[in-house]
Design a protein around this motif. Sequence first.
Motif, short mmCIF file in Angstrom:
data_model
loop_
_atom_site.label_atom_id
_atom_site.label_comp_id
_atom_site.label_asym_id
_atom_site.label_seq_id
_atom_site.Cartn_x
_atom_site.Cartn_y
_atom_site.Cartn_z
N TYR A 1 4.51 -21.97 23.99
CA TYR A 1 4.44 -21.10 22.81
C TYR A 1 3.01 -20.58 22.65
CZ TYR A 1 5.29 -19.40 18.06
OH TYR A 1 5.42 -18.60 16.95
N GLY A 2 2.63 -19.70 23.57
CA GLY A 2 1.33 -19.05 23.47
C GLY A 2 1.54 -17.58 23.14
N GLY A 3 0.54 -16.74 23.45
CA GLY A 3 0.59 -15.32 23.10
C GLY A 3 1.78 -14.60 23.72
N ALA A 4 2.02 -14.82 25.01
CA ALA A 4 3.09 -14.09 25.68
C ALA A 4 4.46 -14.53 25.16
CB ALA A 4 3.01 -14.33 27.20
N THR B 1 7.79 -26.81 23.41
CA THR B 1 6.34 -26.80 23.22
C THR B 1 5.83 -28.23 23.15
OG1 THR B 1 4.62 -26.35 21.59
CG2 THR B 1 6.86 -26.45 20.75
N ARG B 2 4.55 -28.37 23.50
CA ARG B 2 3.95 -29.70 23.40
C ARG B 2 3.57 -30.03 21.97
NH1 ARG B 2 -0.74 -28.28 27.35
NH2 ARG B 2 -0.66 -26.56 25.89
N LYS B 3 3.64 -28.99 21.08
CA LYS B 3 3.22 -29.20 19.68
C LYS B 3 4.33 -28.79 18.73
CE LYS B 3 -1.04 -27.29 21.42
NZ LYS B 3 -1.44 -25.91 21.66
N HIS C 1 4.01 -26.14 15.31
CA HIS C 1 4.56 -24.79 15.35
C HIS C 1 5.63 -24.59 14.28
CE1 HIS C 1 2.14 -23.90 18.65
NE2 HIS C 1 2.85 -24.49 19.59
N THR D 1 6.85 -19.24 30.06
CA THR D 1 5.67 -18.50 29.57
C THR D 1 4.42 -19.37 29.64
OG1 THR D 1 5.73 -19.10 27.22
CG2 THR D 1 7.20 -17.32 27.92
N ILE E 1 1.94 -22.82 34.19
CA ILE E 1 2.21 -23.86 35.20
C ILE E 1 2.93 -23.24 36.41
CG2 ILE E 1 3.41 -26.03 35.66
CD1 ILE E 1 3.10 -26.63 32.69
N LEU F 1 6.96 -15.48 33.81
CA LEU F 1 5.99 -14.41 33.53
C LEU F 1 4.86 -14.38 34.56
CD1 LEU F 1 5.52 -14.18 29.67
CD2 LEU F 1 7.35 -13.36 31.11
N GLY G 1 6.97 -11.94 36.94
CA GLY G 1 6.29 -11.19 35.89
C GLY G 1 5.60 -9.91 36.35
N MET H 1 6.53 -6.69 34.41
CA MET H 1 5.93 -6.72 33.07
C MET H 1 4.45 -6.32 33.15
SD MET H 1 5.92 -9.93 30.47
CE MET H 1 4.88 -9.99 29.02
N LEU H 2 3.77 -6.87 34.16
CA LEU H 2 2.34 -6.58 34.31
C LEU H 2 2.10 -5.09 34.57
CD1 LEU H 2 -0.54 -7.92 34.73
CD2 LEU H 2 -0.08 -7.64 37.16
P1 NAP Z 1 -1.52 -18.77 26.37
O1 NAP Z 1 -1.63 -18.03 25.08
O2 NAP Z 1 -2.64 -19.62 26.81
O3 NAP Z 1 -0.17 -19.63 26.27
C1 NAP Z 1 0.34 -20.43 27.27
C2 NAP Z 1 1.17 -21.55 26.63
O4 NAP Z 1 1.69 -22.34 27.68
C3 NAP Z 1 0.34 -22.50 25.77
O5 NAP Z 1 0.23 -22.04 24.47
C4 NAP Z 1 1.11 -23.79 25.90
O6 NAP Z 1 2.17 -23.82 24.95
C5 NAP Z 1 1.72 -23.70 27.27
N1 NAP Z 1 0.91 -24.46 28.23
C6 NAP Z 1 -0.34 -24.18 28.67
N2 NAP Z 1 -0.75 -25.14 29.52
C7 NAP Z 1 0.26 -26.02 29.61
C8 NAP Z 1 0.44 -27.24 30.32
N3 NAP Z 1 -0.50 -27.71 31.14
N4 NAP Z 1 1.60 -27.91 30.17
C9 NAP Z 1 2.58 -27.43 29.36
N5 NAP Z 1 2.45 -26.29 28.65
C10 NAP Z 1 1.32 -25.60 28.78
O7 NAP Z 1 -1.26 -17.75 27.54
P2 NAP Z 1 -0.32 -16.44 27.52
O8 NAP Z 1 -1.13 -15.24 27.27
O9 NAP Z 1 0.85 -16.69 26.66
O10 NAP Z 1 0.10 -16.40 29.07
C11 NAP Z 1 0.96 -17.40 29.57
C12 NAP Z 1 1.38 -17.06 30.99
O11 NAP Z 1 2.08 -15.82 31.00
C13 NAP Z 1 0.21 -16.91 31.96
O12 NAP Z 1 0.61 -17.43 33.21
C14 NAP Z 1 0.02 -15.41 32.05
O13 NAP Z 1 -0.53 -15.03 33.29
C15 NAP Z 1 1.46 -14.94 31.91
N6 NAP Z 1 1.51 -13.59 31.35
C16 NAP Z 1 2.05 -12.63 32.14
C17 NAP Z 1 2.12 -11.33 31.69
C18 NAP Z 1 2.72 -10.30 32.57
O14 NAP Z 1 2.47 -9.12 32.35
N7 NAP Z 1 3.51 -10.69 33.55
C19 NAP Z 1 1.65 -11.00 30.40
C20 NAP Z 1 1.11 -12.01 29.62
C21 NAP Z 1 1.04 -13.31 30.11
P3 NAP Z 1 2.36 -25.09 23.97
O15 NAP Z 1 0.98 -25.43 23.51
O16 NAP Z 1 3.23 -24.54 22.92
O17 NAP Z 1 3.00 -26.19 24.76
#
Ligand code: NAP
Length: 488
Positions: free
Chosen positions: A123-126, A146-148, A152, A221, A224, A249, A272, A275-276
């Motif tokens: 549950y991050g930005g994407a 989610t881990r939290k 949330h 999302t 990992i 993604l 993904g 999307m990119l």
């Molecule tokens: P982010 O805001 O950092 O969120 C990632 C979420 O993943 C975290 O909030 C966390 O959620 C979970 N997470 C992170 N590390 C983890 C771990 N070691 N174990 C378990 N859960 C973990 O990043 P984001 O912007 O959402 O991007 C996430 C992914 O999507 C990235 O790989 C990014 O490259 C990809 N993305 C792709 C596109 C595209 O256009 N294809 C666009 C945006 C993002 P919890 O804390 O809730 O567990």
Amino acid sequence: MKKNMLFGSTLSHSLSPEIHEYIYNIIGYDSTYELAEFKENELQKYIEKLSKFDINANVTIPYKEKVLPYLDFLDETAQIIGSVNTIKSENGRLFGYNTDYYGLSETLKHYNISGKAFLILGYGGAAKAVIQYLIDNNAEKVFVATRKKELHRKLIDNEQTKLCENIQAKSYESTQIKSYIDKQIKSYENAQIKSCGISEKIEFISYSDIANISGFGIINTTPIGMHPNIRSCPVSPCVFKNFKFALDLIYMPMRTSFLISAENAGLTGINGLKMLVYQAIKAIEIWTGIEMSISQKSDIFTHFDSKFSVISKIKGDLDLTKNPIFIIGLPGSGKTTLGKSLSKKLDFDFIDLDDYIESKTNMRISEIFLLGESKFRKIEKVSLREVSTAESTVISTGGGVVVTPENRELLSKKPNVIYIDRSCEDILSDVNLQNRPLLKDNPNRIYKIYKERKGYYSSLCDYKIINDGSINDLVENTLKALVSKEEN
Ligand code: NAP
């Protein structure tokens, strides 16, 4: 010339500059796309630069939410999702958009979402853009692992209200023009209407609850499984049997462990990359006002799909990532040039063995040679061993590395040895041999060296690449060879 930037904290691996520059060329947009990698305490300074110099920006991890308070206007999608990945700068004002949502909608538009249940991992930005898309398309239920979980659950009920209040307050402060304020309020009201009822459809769960969840789609999302941790998967393979469709993604590698497990379980899997590419297309449309045709957009995507699939296959191949890619060949054959380009394209580390030796001994290669060639070969032998276990690394060796039996034994056991075969005539006509200790006094000695070593080069290599064209050809031919071996 217009200037565009990408804001983020870690950008060296970004594919965005390549995608942007390609599209700028197609539409004739005279602009640059620069990486702006900085720490959070510099965010305000960079934002001020945008409005002062009319620079547009894309925004990525971890600033998609942090930029919100600095913007004068947010479009409706960005308001609802609560994050911005595109900023348009116009007459000193900053307009925020979320084009991830558009990229995602292009990725999922052929799938019927209505009435179906989904499981989202992370549950991050994407994830927020994904959830919003699913809700907008009438998904019945969205589980979010989610881990939290508890945190949330509490946050979601007041998160969007708080965000919209902030935006409204900011807009009254900074915007004097009434029509902007009216637009802002209208869009704020729409955002509120749209976000109504979201929380009933979303259920936060812990990873330990996942085995009990089933539905249509499972969406990763989290980061990992992203290169270089290509073996990691956020869930156990037995989870996939409860779903029909999987989206990751992540786009590098294009087939993550998550997607491989999903496909092995019979699911349709998509990555993904679409999307990119489409989020970049939308950002450029917003900045330029130029609307690209459907076929233009699809051609752009196809171009990157085939281009990155070669690189992704290599990065997803454990043989090629867990062992270095060695480059051997005559002095002046193009080993260092190829090594640098290849490592940049693959996002691997690069080691030039001669540079490694110079920094280790604090002496120039020519100075070591003055102590005798055998002294140099001894140092070279030890150095080759030291670097030979590096992962995700391209190593260009010195031309004479193959004359030492122990080096030949080591290279013969390695799976990724590339021999660049370049004619002696081309080397003599094209290369300054003044800093090559064995050739500077007698360049024609290259023929003798070639005769002595060509058997070693040929027998030790896994791939022989002829260098008789441009460096681009050399790199492309090498990438193709690496992939073709993997496919055999
Ligand atoms: P982010 O805001 O950092 O969120 C990632 C979420 O993943 C975290 O909030 C966390 O959620 C979970 N997470 C992170 N590390 C983890 C771990 N070691 N174990 C378990 N859960 C973990 O990043 P984001 O912007 O959402 O991007 C996430 C992914 O999507 C990235 O790989 C990014 O490259 C990809 N993305 C792709 C596109 C595209 O256009 N294809 C666009 C945006 C993002 P919890 O804390 O809730 O567990």
